[in-house]
Design a protein around this motif. Sequence first.
Motif, PDB file in Angstrom:
ATOM      1  N   VAL A  70      -4.403  -6.886  -8.190  1.00 26.91           N
ATOM      2  CA  VAL A  70      -4.408  -5.452  -7.884  1.00 26.91           C
ATOM      3  C   VAL A  70      -3.212  -4.774  -8.541  1.00 26.91           C
ATOM      4  CG1 VAL A  70      -4.149  -3.772  -6.008  1.00 26.91           C
ATOM      5  CG2 VAL A  70      -5.715  -5.689  -5.749  1.00 26.91           C
ATOM      6  N   GLU A  71      -2.063  -5.401  -8.450  1.00 24.72           N
ATOM      7  CA  GLU A  71      -0.840  -4.847  -9.030  1.00 24.72           C
ATOM      8  C   GLU A  71      -0.996  -4.676 -10.547  1.00 24.72           C
ATOM      9  OE1 GLU A  71       2.982  -3.296  -8.517  1.00 24.72           O
ATOM     10  OE2 GLU A  71       1.570  -3.946  -6.978  1.00 24.72           O
ATOM     11  N   TRP A 113       8.231  -0.875  -9.130  1.00 22.62           N
ATOM     12  CA  TRP A 113       7.501  -2.048  -9.600  1.00 22.62           C
ATOM     13  C   TRP A 113       8.310  -3.313  -9.377  1.00 22.62           C
ATOM     14  CZ3 TRP A 113       5.200  -0.540 -15.058  1.00 22.62           C
ATOM     15  CH2 TRP A 113       4.194   0.407 -14.884  1.00 22.62           C
ATOM     16  N   ASP A 155       2.450   5.055  -7.692  1.00 19.33           N
ATOM     17  CA  ASP A 155       1.335   4.841  -8.618  1.00 19.33           C
ATOM     18  C   ASP A 155       0.101   5.675  -8.289  1.00 19.33           C
ATOM     19  OD1 ASP A 155       2.126   2.290 -10.402  1.00 19.33           O
ATOM     20  OD2 ASP A 155       2.954   2.086  -8.400  1.00 19.33           O
ATOM     21  N   ASP A 156      -0.265   5.778  -7.028  1.00 16.94           N
ATOM     22  CA  ASP A 156      -1.459   6.541  -6.670  1.00 16.94           C
ATOM     23  C   ASP A 156      -1.272   8.039  -6.895  1.00 16.94           C
ATOM     24  OD1 ASP A 156      -2.504   4.123  -5.970  1.00 16.94           O
ATOM     25  OD2 ASP A 156      -2.437   4.456  -3.813  1.00 16.94           O
ATOM     26  N   ARG A 165      -3.119   1.205 -15.178  1.00 17.19           N
ATOM     27  CA  ARG A 165      -3.582   2.594 -15.034  1.00 17.19           C
ATOM     28  C   ARG A 165      -2.395   3.552 -15.056  1.00 17.19           C
ATOM     29  NH1 ARG A 165      -3.298   5.641 -10.813  1.00 17.19           N
ATOM     30  NH2 ARG A 165      -4.475   7.527 -10.725  1.00 17.19           N
ATOM     31  N   THR A 166      -1.366   3.236 -14.301  1.00 14.12           N
ATOM     32  CA  THR A 166      -0.177   4.092 -14.244  1.00 14.12           C
ATOM     33  C   THR A 166       0.468   4.197 -15.617  1.00 14.12           C
ATOM     34  OG1 THR A 166       0.216   3.542 -11.933  1.00 14.12           O
ATOM     35  CG2 THR A 166       2.100   4.357 -13.175  1.00 14.12           C
ATOM     36  N   ARG A 214       2.703   1.574  -3.399  1.00 11.20           N
ATOM     37  CA  ARG A 214       1.772   2.019  -4.448  1.00 11.20           C
ATOM     38  C   ARG A 214       1.366   3.471  -4.229  1.00 11.20           C
ATOM     39  NH1 ARG A 214      -1.586  -3.459  -3.643  1.00 11.20           N
ATOM     40  NH2 ARG A 214      -0.381  -4.789  -5.044  1.00 11.20           N
ATOM     41  N   ARG A 258       0.830  -1.216   0.000  1.00 11.25           N
ATOM     42  CA  ARG A 258       0.000   0.000   0.000  1.00 11.25           C
ATOM     43  C   ARG A 258       0.855   1.253   0.000  1.00 11.25           C
ATOM     44  NH1 ARG A 258      -1.194   2.938   4.061  1.00 11.25           N
ATOM     45  NH2 ARG A 258      -0.710   1.341   5.579  1.00 11.25           N
ATOM     46  N   GLU A 298      -3.211  -9.776  -4.559  1.00 14.89           N
ATOM     47  CA  GLU A 298      -2.329  -8.611  -4.696  1.00 14.89           C
ATOM     48  C   GLU A 298      -1.736  -8.532  -6.097  1.00 14.89           C
ATOM     49  OE1 GLU A 298      -2.027  -6.096  -2.756  1.00 14.89           O
ATOM     50  OE2 GLU A 298      -3.200  -6.919  -1.118  1.00 14.89           O
ATOM     51  N   ILE A 302      -3.291  -1.628 -11.196  1.00 17.26           N
ATOM     52  CA  ILE A 302      -2.625  -0.366 -10.876  1.00 17.26           C
ATOM     53  C   ILE A 302      -1.550  -0.046 -11.904  1.00 17.26           C
ATOM     54  CG2 ILE A 302      -1.044   0.697  -9.212  1.00 17.26           C
ATOM     55  CD1 ILE A 302      -2.791  -0.546  -7.022  1.00 17.26           C
ATOM     56  N   ARG A 303      -0.776  -1.037 -12.305  1.00 17.12           N
ATOM     57  CA  ARG A 303       0.277  -0.795 -13.290  1.00 17.12           C
ATOM     58  C   ARG A 303      -0.310  -0.387 -14.640  1.00 17.12           C
ATOM     59  NH1 ARG A 303       5.067  -5.254 -12.338  1.00 17.12           N
ATOM     60  NH2 ARG A 303       5.385  -4.772 -10.139  1.00 17.12           N
TER      61      ARG A 303
END
Length: 193
Positions: free
Chosen positions: A156-157, A86, A33-34, A163-164, A29, A26, A153, A160-161
Motif C-alpha cells: 500500500v505504501e 515517509w 499523501d491523501d 501516486r504522490t 497517509r 492511515r 502495508e 501511495i508514494r
Amino acid sequence: MSRTPDPPKLTPQFCFNHTALRDFLRVSRGAIDDTISQNLNALVTPGDRPFDPSSTTERQPRPIGRRRIDAQACGEFKDKVLFPSWQVRSDVLNYCAGVATSPDPDDPDHMLREVEDERARERVVNERLDPYSGRYFPRDTRTEALAALVRNERVVEGIIRARTWGLVGERCDNEGVEMERAVDEWRRGQRGQ
C-alpha cells in the motif's frame, strides 16, 4: 499545510496492536499523501501576478496543465513535510518487520494453538465418509499475522508514494528524478546535518 502526526513510541506491543499500527499509518497517509493536491495548492502564492483587466474581455480556455509551483517552495515541502512523513512510516514498518521476525515468547495464544494442534493430530479422519474431515487450518502466530500485515502495508505504501510522487512531479519540476533516488538523497542530507 498539513501537519504530520507525531511518531509513535516503537514497542512490540504497538506492532502487535494491529489497530493502532493501521490507524497510525492511515492518519499519516491522510495528513500528507491523501491530501497532496491541497498541500501543493497551499504552496502557490495567490497574488503573485497582478490582476489584468483585459483578461475578462475574452473567454479563456481552461489551462491544459496545472500551474507550476516555485522550486524553493517545492523543495522545502519535500524536505520538511513529505520525506519526513515517509521516513517515519518506513521506520515504523521496518521496526514492526523486525518484531515479526523475532521470537515471541509472550504470545498469549501459544497454548491455545498447541491444544488445537494436539486435537487435530488425535482426530480420526475418514475421508470416505466426510471428505472435509481431513482439513485442518492451524492459526497463524502473532508474528506471522504481523509479518503479513507489514507486507500488505508496504505494498500500500508503495502505491501511495508512487501516486504522490507523480502529483508532486506534475506541479514541481522533479527533472525526472526517481522517487527512491530523491528520498535517498534527502536521507544522505539528513545524516550530514
